[in-house]
Design an enzyme around this catalytic site. Structure first.
Site, PDB file in Angstrom:
ATOM      1  N   ARG A   1       0.829  -1.216   0.000  1.00  9.22           N
ATOM      2  CA  ARG A   1       0.000   0.000   0.000  1.00  9.22           C
ATOM      3  C   ARG A   1       0.859   1.259   0.000  1.00  9.22           C
ATOM      4  O   ARG A   1       0.476   2.285  -0.563  1.00  9.22           O
ATOM      5  CB  ARG A   1      -0.921   0.017   1.226  1.00  9.22           C
ATOM      6  CG  ARG A   1      -2.001  -1.054   1.228  1.00  9.22           C
ATOM      7  CD  ARG A   1      -2.945  -0.886   2.405  1.00  9.22           C
ATOM      8  NE  ARG A   1      -3.797  -2.051   2.577  1.00  9.22           N
ATOM      9  CZ  ARG A   1      -3.606  -2.998   3.493  1.00  9.22           C
ATOM     10  NH1 ARG A   1      -2.580  -2.901   4.343  1.00  9.22           N
ATOM     11  NH2 ARG A   1      -4.416  -4.038   3.560  1.00  9.22           N
TER      12      ARG A   1
ATOM     13  N   SER B   1      -3.261 -16.372   4.562  1.00  4.53           N
ATOM     14  CA  SER B   1      -4.152 -15.403   5.212  1.00  4.53           C
ATOM     15  C   SER B   1      -5.452 -16.037   5.696  1.00  4.53           C
ATOM     16  O   SER B   1      -6.542 -15.631   5.313  1.00  4.53           O
ATOM     17  CB  SER B   1      -4.461 -14.254   4.239  1.00  4.53           C
ATOM     18  OG  SER B   1      -3.281 -13.610   3.838  1.00  4.53           O
TER      19      SER B   1
ATOM     20  N   CYS C   1      -7.551 -19.741  14.263  1.00  9.58           N
ATOM     21  CA  CYS C   1      -8.428 -19.797  15.434  1.00  9.58           C
ATOM     22  C   CYS C   1      -9.791 -20.386  15.098  1.00  9.58           C
ATOM     23  O   CYS C   1     -10.507 -20.858  15.987  1.00  9.58           O
ATOM     24  CB  CYS C   1      -8.615 -18.394  16.012  1.00  9.58           C
ATOM     25  SG  CYS C   1      -7.091 -17.615  16.562  1.00  9.58           S
TER      26      CYS C   1
ATOM     27  N   TRP D   1     -24.488  -2.177  38.797  1.00  8.56           N
ATOM     28  CA  TRP D   1     -23.042  -2.296  38.954  1.00  8.56           C
ATOM     29  C   TRP D   1     -22.570  -3.463  38.092  1.00  8.56           C
ATOM     30  O   TRP D   1     -22.905  -4.611  38.333  1.00  8.56           O
ATOM     31  CB  TRP D   1     -22.667  -2.538  40.420  1.00  8.56           C
ATOM     32  CG  TRP D   1     -22.678  -1.293  41.251  1.00  8.56           C
ATOM     33  CD1 TRP D   1     -23.713  -0.794  41.974  1.00  8.56           C
ATOM     34  CD2 TRP D   1     -21.591  -0.379  41.409  1.00  8.56           C
ATOM     35  NE1 TRP D   1     -23.352   0.376  42.591  1.00  8.56           N
ATOM     36  CE2 TRP D   1     -22.049   0.657  42.269  1.00  8.56           C
ATOM     37  CE3 TRP D   1     -20.281  -0.321  40.943  1.00  8.56           C
ATOM     38  CZ2 TRP D   1     -21.244   1.724  42.644  1.00  8.56           C
ATOM     39  CZ3 TRP D   1     -19.481   0.739  41.318  1.00  8.56           C
ATOM     40  CH2 TRP D   1     -19.953   1.748  42.157  1.00  8.56           C
TER      41      TRP D   1
END
Length: 473
Positions: free
Chosen positions: A38, A57, A61, A454
């Site tokens: 780029r 690429s 996971c 909370w």
């Protein structure tokens, strides 16, 4: 005519074009290549990338969810194909393994796996993104058919091929870290009888044992057999040579397939042979710009490097795609003539076992002890939503705070829907070096469908703040 490496370098220098060579075609390597492209066009920077596998690429996971069937198509895990990289002006050479880095000569030797042909490629700038390799102990039977590590898409495909070809339905997972736990769930979802053999006291050694116990209970609730405090001594094979059982000191567990979830080590064989600096965990050592220390023209990123832990101030090896992509962006910016830095990590990670969500960031108790820190710990139970709102689910939050200063040191969360991503609040607080008392004033979003008045993280911070004040009086 085939050019020598020196001829290639002369040709490139004469036309004013530098060459960036990238070793490794996944997250860090191709992010670096893409970012550099780029910033500089092909006339200014030639980019050559080597990948020994069949894919680039991709999301490693996501492999457990592909194996389980939650992700039905392997290609959904691929962010960018080799053809797409080449269309952007990157000379990507697939199924080509780099076998040597010649640092003084500024070149790498690579071998085409399909033909065996070897060649040298010169570089002006080099990126090492060789990733990590699954730990595979040198035990009898460990290399038998039916025994699988799960690190790459090729590994995932090999496992699926085994599952499709075996008639048995008994699986043993060795190790209970992120991959081990996720693969156990994937195999349960595929209808296998699953046993997890774990050398630790509880699964998920990234948590303290008291929090790991919650994961243990959830796994057994799914029908997974947990065997803790067990050391694998060998794997037995049948007459056909395939794995048939996992053996420990105390028992034998029948297996038609074995998945290794013991963890990973940095893949730095090339770097070590080239004399590049490695840390205590075997990963490459870099500076803030991800340059390999002592080498202005070599960068490294992803699972093959060690990174600075911002909480303990020590180097750690953490194999996560989030880090690898950030490393690649930083490397690409610097290799492309810009400037960027990667300051370090706080060790944030999330996972799940079916509907149980697991999260951690910062230090565990043993990490804090190892760093020589004095600390207080608190554990609270709260709910993901207002208690009266439908779907409110329990979660457990454990928090560590430094003695006297009250600086937040770490948070672990285990609970149902809505639990895991709350760890991001703690990750930001750790990065900002906030105290637990400062955290109690955080202006977090509230509405009954999303949180109690909370938030559970703030409840833990209040309790931790009180513990610090009590101990320092």
């Amino acid at each position: 005519m085939t050019m020598s490496a020196s001829d290639e370098r002369t040709r490139d220098t004469d036309r004013g074009t530098e060459r960036l060579v990238v070793i490794g075609g996944d997250a860090a390597g191709m992010s670096a290549a893409s970012q550099a492209r780029r910033l500089k066009g092909p006339d200014e920077l030639e980019i050559v990338a080597f990948e020994r596998g069949n894919f680039t690429s991709y999301s490693a996971c996501g492999i457990p969810y592909w194996v389980s069937g939650d992700v039905p198509d392997r290609d959904r895990l691929i962010a960018r194909t080799p053809e797409e990289h080449r269309a952007r002006g990157i000379d990507l050479r697939m199924r080509t393994e780099v076998t040597e880095i010649d640092v003084p000569g500024g070149r790498v030797r690579a071998r085409a796996l399909d033909t065996g042909v070897e060649s040298w490629t010169s570089y002006d700038k080099l990126v090492i993104a060789t990733g990590a390799r699954p730990i595979r102990p040198a035990l009898p039977g460990m290399d038998a058919p039916g025994v699988h590590g799960v690190q790459t898409l090729d590994d995932g495909q090999a496992l699926l091929d085994t599952l499709a070809g075996t008639g048995g339905r008994r699986a043993v997972v060795v190790g209970a870290g992120y991959i081990g736990v996720e693969m156990a769930e994937a195999l349960i979802n595929r209808g296998y009888e699953v046993t997890v053999v774990n050398r630790g006291k509880e699964p998920m050694s990234t948590l303290d044992p008291d929090m790991g116990r919650l994961v243990h209970e959830a796994m057994e609730g799914l029908g997974i057999t947990m065997v803790n405090d067990a050391e694998v001594t060998k794997l037995l094979t049948g007459e056909d040579g395939r794995v048939r059982a996992v053996v420990t000191d105390d028992a034998e567990y029948p297996a038609d397939v074995v998945v290794l979830g013991i963890g990973v080590r940095p893949e730095t064989t090339l770097a070590r042979a080239a004399g590049l600096p490695l840390g205590d965990h075997g990963g490459l050592l870099t500076d803030l710009s991800m340059r390999v220390r002592g080498h202005d023209d070599i960068w490294a990123g992803g699972d093959c490097v060690e990174v600075l832990d911002l909480v303990s101030g020590r180097e750690r090896h953490i194999a996560l795609g989030t880090h690898a992509n950030k490393h690649g962006q930083v490397i690409g910016a610097n290799a492309g003539g810009g400037y960027a830095t990667f300051p370090g990590v706080v060790g944030t990670a999330v996972s799940k076992v079916c509907d149980l969500e697991i999260a951690r960031t910062g230090l565990r108790e043993k990490d804090a002890h190892r760093a020589g820190l004095r600390f207080e710990t608190v554990t609270i139970e709260s709910t993901s939503r207002a208690g009266y709102y439908p779907g409110a689910a329990l979660m457990t939050v454990k928090m560590l705070a430094e003695h006297r200063t009250g600086r937040l040191l770490g948070v672990q969360i285990v609970g149902r829907e809505g639990a895991a991503k709350r760890v991001d609040v703690a990750a930001v607080a750790l990065t900002a070096q906030m105290t637990v008392e400062q955290m109690t004033a955080l202006d977090l979003g509230y509405a009954p469908p999303f949180s109690p008045v909370w938030d559970p993280v703030l409840v833990a911070a209040r309790k931790a703040s009180a513990a610090v004040r009590t101990k320092t009086r």
